[in-house]
Design an enzyme around this catalytic site. Sequence first.
Site, PDB file in Angstrom:
ATOM      1  N   GLY A  14     -28.423   7.918   9.916  1.00 43.95           N
ATOM      2  CA  GLY A  14     -29.780   7.506  10.265  1.00 43.95           C
ATOM      3  C   GLY A  14     -29.862   6.029  10.603  1.00 43.95           C
ATOM      4  O   GLY A  14     -28.989   5.238  10.240  1.00 43.95           O
ATOM      5  N   GLY A 113     -23.815   5.272   6.077  1.00 38.37           N
ATOM      6  CA  GLY A 113     -23.987   5.654   4.694  1.00 38.37           C
ATOM      7  C   GLY A 113     -22.880   6.564   4.213  1.00 38.37           C
ATOM      8  O   GLY A 113     -21.771   6.580   4.760  1.00 38.37           O
ATOM      9  N   GLY A 115     -22.196   9.774   4.443  1.00 39.26           N
ATOM     10  CA  GLY A 115     -21.565  10.686   5.388  1.00 39.26           C
ATOM     11  C   GLY A 115     -20.639   9.973   6.354  1.00 39.26           C
ATOM     12  O   GLY A 115     -19.513  10.415   6.605  1.00 39.26           O
ATOM     13  N   THR A 136     -27.548   2.102   3.995  1.00 40.55           N
ATOM     14  CA  THR A 136     -28.465   3.176   3.627  1.00 40.55           C
ATOM     15  C   THR A 136     -29.674   2.590   2.936  1.00 40.55           C
ATOM     16  O   THR A 136     -29.532   1.712   2.072  1.00 40.55           O
ATOM     17  CB  THR A 136     -27.801   4.225   2.707  1.00 40.55           C
ATOM     18  OG1 THR A 136     -28.800   5.106   2.188  1.00 40.55           O
ATOM     19  CG2 THR A 136     -27.062   3.587   1.549  1.00 40.55           C
ATOM     20  N   ILE A 137     -30.844   3.068   3.291  1.00 39.04           N
ATOM     21  CA  ILE A 137     -32.034   2.610   2.589  1.00 39.04           C
ATOM     22  C   ILE A 137     -32.074   3.179   1.175  1.00 39.04           C
ATOM     23  O   ILE A 137     -32.826   2.699   0.328  1.00 39.04           O
ATOM     24  CB  ILE A 137     -33.337   2.985   3.342  1.00 39.04           C
ATOM     25  CG1 ILE A 137     -33.539   4.499   3.376  1.00 39.04           C
ATOM     26  CG2 ILE A 137     -33.377   2.383   4.725  1.00 39.04           C
ATOM     27  CD1 ILE A 137     -34.915   4.914   3.887  1.00 39.04           C
ATOM     28  N   ASP A 138     -31.235   4.191   0.902  1.00 37.29           N
ATOM     29  CA  ASP A 138     -31.261   4.846  -0.411  1.00 37.29           C
ATOM     30  C   ASP A 138     -30.601   4.008  -1.497  1.00 37.29           C
ATOM     31  O   ASP A 138     -30.831   4.249  -2.685  1.00 37.29           O
ATOM     32  CB  ASP A 138     -30.553   6.206  -0.343  1.00 37.29           C
ATOM     33  CG  ASP A 138     -31.116   7.121   0.730  1.00 37.29           C
ATOM     34  OD1 ASP A 138     -32.293   6.923   1.105  1.00 37.29           O
ATOM     35  OD2 ASP A 138     -30.400   8.007   1.199  1.00 37.29           O
ATOM     36  N   GLN A 280     -40.406   3.868   6.655  1.00 37.60           N
ATOM     37  CA  GLN A 280     -39.506   3.093   5.797  1.00 37.60           C
ATOM     38  C   GLN A 280     -38.202   2.725   6.501  1.00 37.60           C
ATOM     39  O   GLN A 280     -37.528   1.782   6.102  1.00 37.60           O
ATOM     40  CB  GLN A 280     -39.159   3.905   4.543  1.00 37.60           C
ATOM     41  CG  GLN A 280     -40.350   4.194   3.654  1.00 37.60           C
ATOM     42  CD  GLN A 280     -40.116   5.413   2.774  1.00 37.60           C
ATOM     43  OE1 GLN A 280     -39.673   5.284   1.645  1.00 37.60           O
ATOM     44  NE2 GLN A 280     -40.412   6.594   3.283  1.00 37.60           N
TER      45      GLN A 280
END
Length: 356
Positions: A14, A113, A115, A136-138, A280
């Site tokens: 993403g 990220g 993946g 990654t935003i996570d 986001q």
Amino acid sequence: MAKVRRIGILTGGGDCPGLNAVIRAAVRTAIRDHDLEVLGIQFGFEGLLNKACVPLTNELIRGILPKGGTLLRTTNRGNPFEYPGSGSTEDRSQMAVANIRELALDGIIAIGGDGTLKIAQRLFEMGIPMIAVPKTIDNDLAATDFTFGFMTAVFVATDAVDRLHTTAESHDRVMILEVMGRNAGWIALYSGLAGGADIILIPEIPYRPEIIVQSIRERQREGSPFDIIVVAEGAKRVGGEESYIDRRSRRLGGIAYQVADEIARAINLEIRVTVLGHVQRGGSPIPFDRLLATRFGKAAADLIAVGDFGKMVALRGEHIVAVPIRDAVSNPKYVDPNGELVATARSVGISFGEHL
């Protein structure tokens, strides 16, 4: 070891605020400090399969630092080990390897990220010189303190919490905000704590609807007839499962509506749901992410120039370090239910739906 002369850069998975900052820093460092030729691989690993590349020059990257998205564009598809075929997937990794060699790439910087990093590690094991940059935003990669993009997502989510506060208080409503984060509750925890949420629901702490109702009633008795609930998209009730928009693709979403339905049966307050979604992921990165992304890009270019492959750049304390890619993808980073941040939230009166 042969001298590194030409490298490739790709962005996989993403989009994320700060991708362009990494590209800019990596290209500038590669050209200015190491005299390298740089190719941009478009659409992530998909670009390796169809040799979709563009030369990356100082002129081309000018002005991209504050821009969101990625100059190279990206996709969640194109895994060369599981490439979509007619009714199934097929392994096209050998094609990717052949194309890399045909393009005369002496190394690849893969920005992505979990993946993307797993694909990078597998290609490295096949002999492809890879360097990884965590995106990654996570914020769910254990090998680094922070991933770029996370703080921008937290900023956006916190701003949403602030805005919901005013309308919640004006109408005596329960406002539920659903944020991203997959199976890690970092965005919900950071934004909920920073924004003064009353209840935070995260995947790491399964909630009980009756406890949420008790928390709302307790606030009413204290003279606060409104509530702000921040829900991570991967949150789930005790004994329940995650909520999926699409179970086949395992796209999480919709948990906020489930929570609203569960508590609406027990309280007589207006309930409104806001799903923040891809807001986001977009927009200009905040200064923290621009700086971190720039440091990552510079470090990645330095590693690839000296041939220290199979590594991922990471933030440890105040320093950028290199760690094996395999270590980065082997241990995801989740919120510790007994950690300092959760303890702080509880001390200031935030409920996680498990007890008062």
